[in-house]
Design a protein around this motif. Structure first.
Motif: not given
Length: 887
Positions: A585-586, A589, A606, A610, A845, A849, A852, A854, A856, A858
């Motif tokens: 999931t990462k 960055p 996002q 994501p 936020n 995300e 950084s 993120h 995933a 999702d």
């Protein structure tokens, strides 16, 4: 006719005596030639005379070409074209009845051949409608033959018989016929004439085998039947067996799955990694030549219309069969993507050339379009031969068949295509000049009718139909499809001959008795074609139950020995390898603090998912656009945005707007609509068709007028900003935004407005992820205390209104304090300031995300998000869901 030869040695002894051997099929001719060569080598001969072994049809054509007859014989292509011409002339242009002329011509040609083979005719007076129509076509066909001094292939046997009887052609001393289940009356008459002229005519058959082992094997369906057969064949090959036969009454039905299954079982590597190596089995049935990709490309190039659909343009850009397909591949792919972004469904060649000239690196493709434009110009009528030369010359000038090296199969396909061009040129003696479109259509039809079967090396496995196996003997034989509707076959009389005539003469497929007699002969031959024979049949075909052929009654049900399956799919499923799942999931960055390209769409993606934001904005992975007919909704949205921007750029306030007269406003809107359409055409370097442009302009004017009436119902306002670019800090992410409008209201507070022509719902602003973050992002750069409203301008015919949130006491058409308060209570938000606080936290936020890394998979709402997502094959969310379910 004498019938005394039952062994191959007897046959070869007569061949050594310079007998002429006539076979029923081409395959039997090749088989006996090979066996004769083996026999000569076994005798120790170093050289031998080429034996006269040839198919009966070839021998008749060769004899008919004797100088004593001097016949001009129609080729198959010429004959079918002549039948088509006759039928077309007879059709009533005012009739409601439509027929497929090529298929009808084929049946008419078959009817004519049957009449000649059985030396018969019929009177149209007592015939039904279709035979009467055929009789009229027959008369016209024969008159045309006489006028052009040609003869049909169906007349050759009769003409040859007359020439031999008259002593014009010397008859051979010895003739041996091989592999004939049945002789038509014209052939019986011919052989009788040969005997009367002193020829000795013998019939050879393979004879009966002593006690062949015959079994039957029922299977659930054709797929299982083919799997069983392929495993049986592989088991025989592994034991060193040779000369294995696989027969089917309807090879067309079995062809596609047979090729796939046999390749998987007999050559599993080629099933996974296709290559140009010859198959390990010899399939006698070919496919239509136009199934080959390289030939489809040639036909598609020759028939490109002057007005192209975007899919045609896309195919041409991606085709590997044009000049520059290798050297310009990357640039053409980029041009294809840019072309799709215009969202234009149809292109004229002129407009396409103008647009693509600005795309770098596709000079050769632009040259191809210019040649295409020249070829598409109307031209005078020419002969088929002239068109054939022009077609080949044009294809060559376009670089067909491409820059890369061709495979053996492709090279053979190209040669067959040139043969089709030769057939097209062969129509000149029987046809006058035609238009280019007619010549191209005839070429396409010829290619579709031409069976293509790549030449392969000799194989131990022969796959063929029942008739092709006539006279052949195998060591092992499997007969597929032995159902009661295949042997005996269902009667299928020719529709253009009276049924009673067909029954009386005993023509093929005339009735059940005729099919039964023929089936008896075929089954007796099959039952003696190998020492070991397996008859199989499916218990159901496409969920329809099937029964075994009555010829299988009394034959033992014994499962044949089958090797274990090595099919890649079967082995993969049988071994059930453990899958290792790692959900990552990462990603790396973002290291830079500069503005990231993508604007507010980054935050929206996002919020939706994501991984979608990562793929779209960091990998630049996007699905290709699919233009629609006419002007698509996105373009229409651009038009209304631009029209209103131009209008307010001059008017600037509500007071100025209401001060305009109706005529002034209408003139201003008309000018703005014209300018919006001009800007769109300039941006995408295209021209909107005049009628479509006019209707779109009127739609824009009407919709804008309807919206301005809604604006009139607001309190006074002045427009501060129009389409202004801002750079907004969203958490650790900096994005570039463009705000449609910022209005200053009567109380000096600000309102942020965004135009929408689709459906919107402010509820999307209140979830834990903001599905519609565009307007909330705009608010981040504003003083929250100065904001009075954040609203969508919903501009749709008949439903123009505002949707959004506002401070209490504001007045906006479509918004009420009561409805808004209910919305705040539903999501436990403390008033307008509480909404802005929620936006700031949520959007920050989302920005953090993305920064950084993120990423995933999702989706916030799988049903809503994934339904229209272009990344589903990429993210493989369905596979992930299945895996998580089984863990």
């Amino acid at each position: 006719m004498q019938s005394s030869l039952t062994t191959t040695n007897d046959l070869f002894d007569f061949i050594d005596q310079q007998a002429t051997l006539l076979t029923a099929t081409n395959r039997l001719s090749r088989y006996l030639l090979a066996r004769y060569d083996e026999n000569c080598r076994a005798k120790g001969w170093a050289a031998w005379r080429r034996p006269a072994i040839l198919p009966l049809k070839a021998w008749v054509a060769d004899q008919a070409g004797h100088s004593a007859l001097s016949l001009n014989i129609l080729t198959t292509a010429q004959e079918l074209h002549l039948w088509e011409t006759v039928i077309k002339k007879d059709l009533d242009p005012l009739s409601d009845i439509s027929i497929r002329v090529p298929a009808t011509a084929s049946k008419a040609s078959e009817a004519y051949r049957l009449l000649r083979q059985f030396n018969t005719s019929f009177s149209p007076a007592t015939a039904m409608k279709d035979p009467r129509a055929f009789h009229a076509w027959q008369v016209s066909f024969e008159q045309t033959l006489k006028r052009i001094n040609y003869v049909s292939q169906s007349d050759l046997v009769s003409l040859l018989n007359d020439a031999i009887a008259a002593g014009k052609i010397k008859s051979p001393e010895l003739i041996v016929c091989a592999g004939f289940d049945d002789l038509t009356p014209d052939l019986e008459q011919l052989f009788g004439t040969l005997q009367s002229q002193g020829s000795r005519v013998l019939h050879w058959s393979a004879g009966s085998l002593p006690e062949p082992k015959i079994t039957q094997w029922p299977c659930l369906n054709p797929e299982q039947e083919l799997h069983s057969c392929a495993r049986w064949v592989r088991g025989l090959l592994e034991s060193g067996a040779q000369n294995i036969g696989v027969l089917a009454p309807s090879l067309n039905f079995y062809q596609e799955p047979l090729e796939r299954i046999f390749r998987a079982e007999l050559d599993p590597r080629s099933a996974v990694f296709p290559d140009d190596k010859p198959d390990v089995f010899n399939l006698s049935l070919g496919k239509a030549l136009d199934n080959e990709g390289i030939i489809q490309a040639a036909l598609r190039i020759l028939t490109v219309p002057s007005r192209l659909h975007y899919e045609d343009v896309s195919w041409l850009l991606r085709s590997t069969y044009l000049s520059g397909s290798e050297s310009e591949a990357s640039a053409r792919a980029q041009a294809d993507r840019q072309l799709r972004k215009t969202r234009v469904a149809f292109w004229s060649l002129d407009a396409l050339i103008r647009y693509l000239k600005a795309q770098p690196g596709i000079k050769l493709f632009i040259g191809f379009l210019h040649r295409l434009k020249t070829a598409a110009l109307p031209s005078s009528k020419r002969s088929f031969g002239t068109w054939a030369e022009a077609f080949l010359e044009f294809l060559t000038s376009c670089g067909w068949p491409g820059e890369r090296s061709l495979s053996s199969r492709e090279l053979q396909a190209v040669l067959h295509f040139k043969e089709a061009l030769g057939q097209l040129a062969g129509l000149d003696p029987i046809s006058g000049p035609v238009q280019r479109s007619a010549a191209a259509a005839k070429l396409s039809q010829s290619v579709a009718d031409l069976v293509f079967q790549p030449e392969t090396e000799a194989s131990e496995i022969q796959i063929m139909g029942f008739l092709e196996a006539s006279g052949l003997v195998f060591e092992h034989l499997w007969v597929l499809g032995m159902t009661d509707d295949q042997l005996p076959a269902t009667p299928d009389p020719n529709p253009f001959l009276p049924v009673q005539l067909q029954r009386h003469c005993g023509m093929p497929h005339a009735n059940a008795d005729r099919e039964k007699l023929f089936a008896d002969q075929v089954f007796n031959r099959l039952a003696n074609a190998a020492p070991e024979i397996v008859f199989s049949y499916p218990l159901q075909v496409e969920s329809v139950p099937r029964r075994p052929s009555p010829y299988l009654n009394g034959i033992d049900h014994i499962e044949p020995p089958m090797a274990p399956s090595v099919s890649p799919a079967y082995c993969h499923n049988a071994q059930r390898p453990l899958r290792e799942w790692r959900i990552d999931t990462k990603v790396q960055p973002l290291m830079s603090c500069t503005t990231f390209a993508g604007g507010t769409a980054i935050i929206k993606d996002q919020a939706l998912c994501p991984f979608r934001a990562f793929a779209h904005h960091r990998l630049q992975a996007r699905g290709l656009e699919r233009p629609d007919i006419g002007i698509d909704p996105l373009a229409r949205g651009e038009f209304i945005h631009k029209s209103l921007e131009l209008f307010w750029a001059e008017v600037r306030s509500r007071r100025n707007m209401i001060a305009q007269s109706t005529e002034e406003r209408c003139d201003r809107l008309r000018h703005c609509a014209e300018q919006a359409l001009d800007d769109y055409e300039k941006k995408y370097r295209l021209t909107i068709p005049p009628m479509l442009r006019h209707s779109e302009k009127e739609r824009l004017i009407g919709l804008a007028e309807e919206w301005l009436k809604t604006e009139e119902n607001r309190p006074d306002f002045t427009i501060d900003e129009l389409e202004t670019v801002h750079h907004v800090q969203v958490g650790r992410l900096s994005v570039r935004t463009k705000i449609d409008r910022i209005d200053t209201l009567a109380d000096n507070l600000k309102a942020i407005i965004d135009y929408k022509t689709g459906l919107v719902n402010p509820i999307d602003w209140f979830g834990h992820r903001l599905i519609e973050p565009q307007l909330p992002i705009y608010c981040l750069n504003q003083n929250q205390q100065d904001l009075a409203a954040v609203v969508f301008s919903v501009i749709r015919p008949g439903t123009c209104h505002f949707r959004g949130v506002m401070r209490p006491g504001q007045s906006w058409p479509g918004l009420t304090d009561k409805a808004q308060q209910s919305l705040f209570e539903q999501f436990t938000v403390e008033g307008f300031d509480g909404v802005q606080k929620h936006w700031c936290e949520s959007i920050s936020n989302l920005g953090d995300e993305f920064s950084s890394g993120h990423a995933a998979v999702d989706p916030v709402d799988p049903d809503r998000t994934c339904r229209s997502c272009d990344l589903v094959p990429f993210c493989r969310i369905r596979e992930q869901s299945d895996a998580l379910t089984t863990l």
